[in-house]
Enzyme design. Structure first.
Site, PDB file in Angstrom:
ATOM      1  N   ASP A  31       0.765  -1.185   0.038  1.00 47.36           N
ATOM      2  CA  ASP A  31       0.059   0.040  -0.101  1.00 47.36           C
ATOM      3  C   ASP A  31       0.957   1.273   0.072  1.00 47.36           C
ATOM      4  O   ASP A  31       1.867   1.183   0.744  1.00 47.36           O
ATOM      5  CB  ASP A  31      -0.934   0.065   1.143  1.00 47.36           C
ATOM      6  CG  ASP A  31      -2.200   0.765   1.258  1.00 47.36           C
ATOM      7  OD1 ASP A  31      -3.227   0.487   1.329  1.00 47.36           O
ATOM      8  OD2 ASP A  31      -2.002   2.196   0.928  1.00 47.36           O
ATOM      9  N   TYR A 141     -14.345   5.945 -13.512  1.00 42.89           N
ATOM     10  CA  TYR A 141     -14.260   4.963 -12.420  1.00 42.89           C
ATOM     11  C   TYR A 141     -14.605   3.378 -12.951  1.00 42.89           C
ATOM     12  O   TYR A 141     -13.898   2.650 -12.935  1.00 42.89           O
ATOM     13  CB  TYR A 141     -14.597   5.477 -11.311  1.00 42.89           C
ATOM     14  CG  TYR A 141     -14.846   4.399 -10.115  1.00 42.89           C
ATOM     15  CD1 TYR A 141     -13.672   3.616  -9.968  1.00 42.89           C
ATOM     16  CD2 TYR A 141     -15.848   3.828  -9.613  1.00 42.89           C
ATOM     17  CE1 TYR A 141     -13.355   2.540  -9.050  1.00 42.89           C
ATOM     18  CE2 TYR A 141     -15.969   2.922  -8.773  1.00 42.89           C
ATOM     19  CZ  TYR A 141     -14.611   2.221  -8.417  1.00 42.89           C
ATOM     20  OH  TYR A 141     -14.803   1.301  -7.490  1.00 42.89           O
ATOM     21  N   ARG A 278     -27.242  14.936  -6.848  1.00 44.94           N
ATOM     22  CA  ARG A 278     -25.853  14.925  -7.384  1.00 44.94           C
ATOM     23  C   ARG A 278     -25.906  14.161  -8.607  1.00 44.94           C
ATOM     24  O   ARG A 278     -26.394  13.251  -9.014  1.00 44.94           O
ATOM     25  CB  ARG A 278     -25.310  13.779  -6.120  1.00 44.94           C
ATOM     26  CG  ARG A 278     -23.877  13.750  -6.426  1.00 44.94           C
ATOM     27  CD  ARG A 278     -23.029  12.950  -5.252  1.00 44.94           C
ATOM     28  NE  ARG A 278     -23.300  11.767  -5.253  1.00 44.94           N
ATOM     29  CZ  ARG A 278     -22.882  10.760  -4.485  1.00 44.94           C
ATOM     30  NH1 ARG A 278     -22.124  10.976  -3.525  1.00 44.94           N
ATOM     31  NH2 ARG A 278     -23.368   9.370  -4.291  1.00 44.94           N
TER      32      ARG A 278
HETATM   33  N1  UDP Z   1     -25.852  10.778  -0.393  1.00 49.44           N
HETATM   34  C1  UDP Z   1     -26.783  11.918   0.110  1.00 49.44           C
HETATM   35  N2  UDP Z   1     -26.072  13.009   0.874  1.00 49.44           N
HETATM   36  C2  UDP Z   1     -24.752  12.699   1.387  1.00 49.44           C
HETATM   37  C3  UDP Z   1     -24.037  11.684   0.614  1.00 49.44           C
HETATM   38  C4  UDP Z   1     -24.567  10.770   0.041  1.00 49.44           C
HETATM   39  O1  UDP Z   1     -28.003  12.011  -0.141  1.00 49.44           O
HETATM   40  O2  UDP Z   1     -24.160  13.453   1.891  1.00 49.44           O
HETATM   41  C5  UDP Z   1     -26.716   9.806  -1.306  1.00 49.44           C
HETATM   42  C6  UDP Z   1     -26.299   9.700  -2.739  1.00 49.44           C
HETATM   43  O3  UDP Z   1     -27.048  10.518  -3.533  1.00 49.44           O
HETATM   44  C7  UDP Z   1     -26.755   8.197  -2.747  1.00 49.44           C
HETATM   45  C8  UDP Z   1     -26.625   7.578  -1.576  1.00 49.44           C
HETATM   46  O4  UDP Z   1     -26.503   8.610  -0.605  1.00 49.44           O
HETATM   47  O5  UDP Z   1     -27.754   8.224  -3.563  1.00 49.44           O
HETATM   48  C9  UDP Z   1     -25.277   6.610  -1.251  1.00 49.44           C
HETATM   49  O6  UDP Z   1     -24.096   7.343  -1.739  1.00 49.44           O
HETATM   50  P1  UDP Z   1     -22.666   7.194  -1.457  1.00 49.44           P
HETATM   51  O7  UDP Z   1     -21.863   8.299  -1.725  1.00 49.44           O
HETATM   52  O8  UDP Z   1     -22.639   6.895   0.080  1.00 49.44           O
HETATM   53  O9  UDP Z   1     -22.555   5.791  -2.166  1.00 49.44           O
HETATM   54  P2  UDP Z   1     -22.458   5.616  -3.908  1.00 49.44           P
HETATM   55  O10 UDP Z   1     -23.857   5.226  -3.890  1.00 49.44           O
HETATM   56  O11 UDP Z   1     -22.322   7.107  -4.293  1.00 49.44           O
HETATM   57  O12 UDP Z   1     -21.535   4.644  -4.142  1.00 49.44           O
END
Ligand code: UDP
Length: 330
Positions: A31, A141, A278
C-alpha cells in the site's frame, strides 16, 4: 495460503486482511498509504510501503514473498472525482493494475481477486441487477474497472490466471477494530454518523424527487464483513475456474431510511435538508446476488440496515477521529 493484498490499508482491504489473518492465512499488505492508514493494517500482516506504479517494487514483493494469490483493492474509487480527473482513473487505475498483472505473470502468481464495482451498470434494464445485465460504465471509474475485468479475461485465456471479479454495491459497516475513514468523507453512512457525533451540523439529501417509494435514492448497503467473507470464499474456489459476481445484500434502502435508522440507533435528531440531485446518481441500485449465494454458498450475516449502521456507529464512536486519533472507550 500466502496472499498479497494491494490496498490493504484502505477501508475494505484492511477488513479483508483482518479476516484473512483471523482465519489463519499469511498476509502481505502492499500500500502506498496515499488514501489508506498504516494503523488500519492488522499487526500480524507484513507491510510493504510501496506504489503500484513502481514495477520493480512489485517484482521485489512477489519474488521475496512468493504469494499464491493477490487481492487487488488499491485504486481510486470515487465516481464524482473520476468525472473531474479522468486520467487518474483511465490512467493510474489501469496502468497500476497492468504493472501488477505483468509482475504476477513474470513470477507465476496465478490467482487474483479484483475489487470491481456496481458503477458498471449505469443504465440497468432490470432490478435487481444480475451478472447478465449489459455493461454501461457510469464514469471513468466504472470504465477503469471494466478495463481491468477485460484484462483478466485475456490473461486467463493466455496465461491461465484464475480470477474472481467482485462487483461491489455500497460497502458499509465496520468490524470491531476497522471502519471507514476517508478524507474528505463523501459517503452517506459515515456522514450521517458524523452529524450524530456533533462533527457536522446536518446532512444534505441529494434529491427527493426520484422515482422511488420515498423519492430519495435507493442503494444496496452490504456489510464490509460480508464482503470480506465473499472474498475469502471466492479465493478458496478459484481452482475451479474464474468467476464474476455482483455483490450486494439484495435489499435496497433509501437515503431517508438510512437517516431514520441512524436516528433510532444514535438517539440524535440528525437534521437533514433536501438539496439538488448529485450528478450521476441513478435512482435505484440493488444487486442480484443469487449467483454467489448459489455457487459459493455465500450468505450475508448482516443483511439488515440496523446491524450495518450499528456496527458503523460503534466504530465511529470509538474512533471519533478515524485512525488519526486515539481509541475512545465507553
Ligand atoms: N447521499 C446523500 N447525501 C450525502 C452523501 C450521499 O444524499 O451527503 C446519497 C447519494 O446521492 C446516494 C446515496 O446517498 O444516493 C449513497 O451515496 P454514497 O456516496 O454513500 O455511495 P454511492 O452510491 O455513491 O456509491
Amino acid at each position: 495460503m500466502k496472499i498479497l493484498v494491494t490496498g490493504g490499508a484502505g477501508y475494505i482491504g484492511s477488513v479483508v486482511v483482518e479476516q484473512l489473518v483471523q482465519q489463519g492465512e499469511s498476509v502481505i499488505v502492499f500500500d502506498n498509504l496515499s488514501l489508506g492508514h498504516r494503523k488500519a493494517v492488522h499487526p500480524s500482516a507484513e507491510f510493504i510501503h510501496a506504489d503500484l506504479n513502481d514495477r520493480s517494487a512489485i517484482d521485489q514483493a512477489l519474488a521475496t514473498h512468493q504469494p499464491e494469490a493477490v487481492m487487488h483493492f488499491a485504486a481510486y474509487s470515487l465516481v464524482g472525482e473520476s468525472m473531474k480527473f479522468p486520467f487518474q482513473y483511465l490512467g493510474e487505475n489501469v496502468t497500476n493494475f497492468l504493472n501488477l498483472l505483468q509482475s504476477m505473470v513474470a513470477h507465476d502468481v496465478k490467482k487474483l481477486i479484483l475489487s470491481s464495482t456496481a458503477n458498471l451498470f449505469d443504465d440497468p434494464e432490470r432490478m435487481p441487477i444480475d451478472e447478465d445485465e449489459r455493461i454501461v460504465p457510469g464514469s471513468p471509474y466504472g470504465e477503469s474497472k471494466f478495463i481491468c475485468e477485460r484484462m483478466l479475461f485475456w490473461l486467463d485465456r493466455i496465461h491461465g490466471l484464475k480470477y474472481a471479479a467482485l462487483r461491489y454495491f455500497n460497502a458499509a459497516g465496520a468490524s470491531e477494530e476497522r471502519g471507514e475513514d476517508h478524507t474528505p468523507e463523501l459517503h452517506l453512512i459515515p456522514i450521517v454518523l458524523q452529524v450524530a457525533l456533533g462533527q457536522r451540523e446536518r446532512v444534505s439529501m441529494f434529491g427527493d424527487d426520484y422515482d422511488t417509494p420515498d423519492g430519495t435514492c435507493v442503494r444496496d448497503y452490504i456489510h464490509v464483513l460480508d464482503l470480506a467473507q465473499a472474498h475469502i470464499l471466492a479465493l478458496r474456489t478459484l481452482d475451479s475456474g474464474s468467476r464474476t459476481y455482483n455483490l450486494g445484500n439484495g435489499k435496497g434502502f433509501s437515503v431517508k431510511q438510512v437517516i431514520e435508522t441512524a436516528r433510532e440507533i444514535t438517539g440524535h435528531a440528525i437534521p437533514a435538508d433536501v438539496v439538488a440531485r448529485r450528478a450521476g446518481d441513478p435512482a435505484t441500485l440493488v444487486a442480484g446476488s443469487e449467483k454467489i449465494r448459489r455457487e459459493l454458498k455465500w450468505q450475508p450475516a448482516y443483511p439488515e440496515l440496523q446491524a450495518i449502521i450499528e456496527t458503523a456507529w460503534r466504530w465511529h464512536r470509538s474512533h471519533p477521529h478515524g485512525y488519526a486519533g486515539g481509541v475512545t472507550k465507553d
